[in-house]
Design a protein around this motif. Structure first.
Motif, PDB file in Angstrom:
ATOM      1  N   LEU A  81       0.820  -1.173  -0.068  1.00  0.00           N
ATOM      2  CA  LEU A  81       0.261   0.153   0.001  1.00  0.00           C
ATOM      3  C   LEU A  81       0.892   1.284   0.108  1.00  0.00           C
ATOM      4  O   LEU A  81       0.455   2.334  -0.490  1.00  0.00           O
ATOM      5  CB  LEU A  81      -0.814  -0.033   1.153  1.00  0.00           C
ATOM      6  N   THR A  82       1.998   1.141   0.378  1.00  0.00           N
ATOM      7  CA  THR A  82       3.015   2.263   0.574  1.00  0.00           C
ATOM      8  C   THR A  82       3.529   2.564  -0.822  1.00  0.00           C
ATOM      9  O   THR A  82       3.659   3.555  -1.438  1.00  0.00           O
ATOM     10  CB  THR A  82       4.290   1.991   1.409  1.00  0.00           C
ATOM     11  N   ILE A  83       3.696   1.435  -1.684  1.00  0.00           N
ATOM     12  CA  ILE A  83       4.035   1.621  -2.937  1.00  0.00           C
ATOM     13  C   ILE A  83       3.042   2.331  -3.798  1.00  0.00           C
ATOM     14  O   ILE A  83       3.209   3.112  -4.631  1.00  0.00           O
ATOM     15  CB  ILE A  83       4.582   0.119  -3.446  1.00  0.00           C
ATOM     16  N   MET A  84       1.662   1.807  -3.519  1.00  0.00           N
ATOM     17  CA  MET A  84       0.523   2.457  -4.302  1.00  0.00           C
ATOM     18  C   MET A  84       0.341   3.803  -4.020  1.00  0.00           C
ATOM     19  O   MET A  84      -0.028   4.548  -4.776  1.00  0.00           O
ATOM     20  CB  MET A  84      -0.758   1.634  -3.913  1.00  0.00           C
ATOM     21  N   LEU A  88       0.794   6.397  -7.309  1.00  0.00           N
ATOM     22  CA  LEU A  88      -0.308   7.209  -7.873  1.00  0.00           C
ATOM     23  C   LEU A  88      -0.414   8.655  -7.276  1.00  0.00           C
ATOM     24  O   LEU A  88      -1.101   9.188  -7.988  1.00  0.00           O
ATOM     25  CB  LEU A  88      -1.800   6.624  -7.028  1.00  0.00           C
ATOM     26  N   GLY A  89       0.663   9.005  -6.643  1.00  0.00           N
ATOM     27  CA  GLY A  89       0.682  10.403  -6.320  1.00  0.00           C
ATOM     28  C   GLY A  89      -0.215  11.067  -5.222  1.00  0.00           C
ATOM     29  O   GLY A  89      -1.054  10.420  -4.633  1.00  0.00           O
ATOM     30  N   ALA A  96      -7.087   5.905  -3.033  1.00  0.00           N
ATOM     31  CA  ALA A  96      -6.701   4.467  -3.046  1.00  0.00           C
ATOM     32  C   ALA A  96      -6.437   3.867  -1.949  1.00  0.00           C
ATOM     33  O   ALA A  96      -6.672   2.517  -1.684  1.00  0.00           O
ATOM     34  CB  ALA A  96      -6.009   4.255  -4.333  1.00  0.00           C
ATOM     35  N   SER A  97      -5.302   4.216  -1.309  1.00  0.00           N
ATOM     36  CA  SER A  97      -4.466   3.553  -0.163  1.00  0.00           C
ATOM     37  C   SER A  97      -5.297   3.464   0.765  1.00  0.00           C
ATOM     38  O   SER A  97      -5.638   2.501   1.700  1.00  0.00           O
ATOM     39  CB  SER A  97      -3.253   3.976   0.214  1.00  0.00           C
ATOM     40  N   LEU A  98      -6.426   4.397   1.241  1.00  0.00           N
ATOM     41  CA  LEU A  98      -7.189   4.498   2.383  1.00  0.00           C
ATOM     42  C   LEU A  98      -8.309   3.672   2.092  1.00  0.00           C
ATOM     43  O   LEU A  98      -9.069   2.939   2.983  1.00  0.00           O
ATOM     44  CB  LEU A  98      -7.666   5.992   2.621  1.00  0.00           C
ATOM     45  N   SER A  99      -8.669   3.479   0.920  1.00  0.00           N
ATOM     46  CA  SER A  99      -9.940   2.669   0.609  1.00  0.00           C
ATOM     47  C   SER A  99      -9.393   1.040   0.916  1.00  0.00           C
ATOM     48  O   SER A  99     -10.212   0.334   1.148  1.00  0.00           O
ATOM     49  CB  SER A  99     -10.176   2.855  -0.967  1.00  0.00           C
ATOM     50  N   ALA A 100      -8.255   0.914   0.353  1.00  0.00           N
ATOM     51  CA  ALA A 100      -7.678  -0.535   0.453  1.00  0.00           C
ATOM     52  C   ALA A 100      -7.683  -0.806   2.179  1.00  0.00           C
ATOM     53  O   ALA A 100      -8.358  -2.018   2.426  1.00  0.00           O
ATOM     54  CB  ALA A 100      -6.669  -0.718  -0.001  1.00  0.00           C
ATOM     55  N   PHE A 101      -7.269   0.344   2.893  1.00  0.00           N
ATOM     56  CA  PHE A 101      -7.265  -0.279   4.209  1.00  0.00           C
ATOM     57  C   PHE A 101      -8.715  -0.298   4.935  1.00  0.00           C
ATOM     58  O   PHE A 101      -8.802  -1.330   5.611  1.00  0.00           O
ATOM     59  CB  PHE A 101      -6.604   1.101   4.928  1.00  0.00           C
ATOM     60  N   LEU A 102      -9.427   0.525   4.460  1.00  0.00           N
ATOM     61  CA  LEU A 102     -10.917   0.457   5.037  1.00  0.00           C
ATOM     62  C   LEU A 102     -11.516  -0.858   4.465  1.00  0.00           C
ATOM     63  O   LEU A 102     -12.314  -1.452   5.218  1.00  0.00           O
ATOM     64  CB  LEU A 102     -11.807   1.696   4.638  1.00  0.00           C
ATOM     65  N   ALA A 103     -11.016  -1.173   3.440  1.00  0.00           N
ATOM     66  CA  ALA A 103     -11.856  -2.424   2.958  1.00  0.00           C
ATOM     67  C   ALA A 103     -11.449  -3.554   3.587  1.00  0.00           C
ATOM     68  O   ALA A 103     -12.321  -4.661   4.078  1.00  0.00           O
ATOM     69  CB  ALA A 103     -11.520  -2.554   1.274  1.00  0.00           C
ATOM     70  N   ARG A 168     -15.660   6.114 -12.404  1.00  0.00           N
ATOM     71  CA  ARG A 168     -15.892   4.513 -12.193  1.00  0.00           C
ATOM     72  C   ARG A 168     -14.742   3.831 -13.174  1.00  0.00           C
ATOM     73  O   ARG A 168     -14.416   2.712 -12.520  1.00  0.00           O
ATOM     74  CB  ARG A 168     -17.331   4.384 -13.043  1.00  0.00           C
ATOM     75  N   ASP A 169     -14.384   4.476 -14.140  1.00  0.00           N
ATOM     76  CA  ASP A 169     -13.089   3.803 -14.618  1.00  0.00           C
ATOM     77  C   ASP A 169     -11.938   3.547 -13.649  1.00  0.00           C
ATOM     78  O   ASP A 169     -11.270   2.699 -13.597  1.00  0.00           O
ATOM     79  CB  ASP A 169     -12.872   4.225 -16.002  1.00  0.00           C
ATOM     80  N   TRP A 170     -11.518   4.749 -12.986  1.00  0.00           N
ATOM     81  CA  TRP A 170     -10.281   4.809 -12.207  1.00  0.00           C
ATOM     82  C   TRP A 170     -10.553   3.758 -11.034  1.00  0.00           C
ATOM     83  O   TRP A 170      -9.827   3.071 -10.806  1.00  0.00           O
ATOM     84  CB  TRP A 170     -10.093   6.101 -11.785  1.00  0.00           C
ATOM     85  N   VAL A 171     -11.802   3.896 -10.450  1.00  0.00           N
ATOM     86  CA  VAL A 171     -12.052   2.898  -9.195  1.00  0.00           C
ATOM     87  C   VAL A 171     -11.990   1.430  -9.829  1.00  0.00           C
ATOM     88  O   VAL A 171     -11.609   0.453  -8.995  1.00  0.00           O
ATOM     89  CB  VAL A 171     -13.505   3.460  -8.481  1.00  0.00           C
TER      90      VAL A 171
END
Length: 297
Positions: A81-84, A88-89, A96-103, A168-171
């Protein structure tokens, strides 16, 4: 302005869940309550006693927030997630990384509930239990929950169409990467969740990060500079002229102050960070539209 739902009987998050969130986030704080919002659909945050202008209304401890430090230090996914986050900037990486953690936390609570094993539950359980997880849950909506046909029918030819499709495409792209991370992680832990369940959790996480996370600008340019999820505070409704403002203190707590005198039983409001959005952008990102009578500049 909020869109009305066709479903006349939305799934309502129990009041006891909101009460538990207040108690676990702000133990001993007796002047706040969460109840049906008078500003829009869903619930809002209220003060039960008068608050003076320019006073501290409450403080959310950093330990109760979900920050980028939490993302980076995730015991199983922290490195990837740190790499992500870096790849992604500054704009897309935190989302994106917060979403991954929350998921991952959502799936953790799902496992704890199905296994009826409280020991599987995590530190954000009370927060997870008040988050909308689909359309018409406490009358929440978001374009990420829509079908392609709905986006075409309701948005095509309008100002919101390109914004909605790009989001939607990005997500879908980043969500697919996150799904792979989580499926692999769950398999290693022998947690019996399906790919479709993981996919729903990822979508739900993106929705909640997009419409609940707050932006802070820390002096150090570090973790305090980016978005974070702030339980309780994110129950506040948006207002262009809010009665609350918030900042990060020296140790990373969220200091919430009043902008004016607030009466007892008044609903509390904040101003979300993307206040330069046009009306259609508000709906795509947050699921509601700022009233046209208000200045959104």
């Amino acid at each position: 302005m909020y869109f009305d739902f066709q479903d006349d009987d939305p799934i309502v998050i129990p009041q006891e869940n909101y009460d538990a969130l207040l108690q676990s986030t702000l133990p001993g704080c007796n002047h706040l309550s969460i109840a049906k919002s008078k500003i829009g659909h869903g619930h809002g945050l209220y003060t039960t006693m008068p608050l003076d202008a320019n006073s501290v209304a409450f403080v959310i401890p950093r330990s109760k927030c979900i920050t980028l430090d939490n993302v980076k230090s995730h015991p199983d996914l922290g490195k990837v997630l740190t790499i992500m986050l870096e790849d992604l900037g500054e704009e897309e990486g935190p989302i994106a990384s917060l979403s991954a953690f929350l998921a991952s936390e959502m799936l953790r609570e799902q496992c704890a509930e199905w296994e009826e094993d409280p020991s599987l539950s995590g530190p954000y359980a009370d927060y997870i239990h008040i988050l909308p997880t689909g359309r018409a849950v406490s009358q929440q909506d978001h374009v990420l929950w829509w079908s392609d046909e709905e986006v075409q029918r309701l948005f095509e030819g309008g100002a919101a169409y390109d914004k909605a499709m790009a989001l939607r495409d990005w997500v879908q792209t980043e969500g697919g990467i996150i799904e792979g991370m989580l499926v692999s992680d769950l398999a290693q832990k022998q947690m019996g969740l399906s790919v479709s369940q993981v996919r729903r959790a990822v979508t739900n996480a993106f929705v909640n990060v997009l419409n609940r996370s707050l932006m802070f600008h820390g002096d150090d340019g570090g973790d305090n500079h980016h978005q974070r999820l702030v339980p309780v505070l994110d129950m506040c409704a948006h207002a262009n002229h809010p009665n609350l403002t918030c900042e990060i203190d020296d140790v990373g707590n969220v200091l919430v102050k009043t902008t004016r005198d607030i009466e007892a039983n008044e609903e509390l409001t904040i101003k979300f960070y993307s206040t330069d959005f046009e009306g259609h952008e508000w709906y795509v990102m947050y699921g509601f539209i700022v009233p046209f009578a208000e200045d959104v500049s």
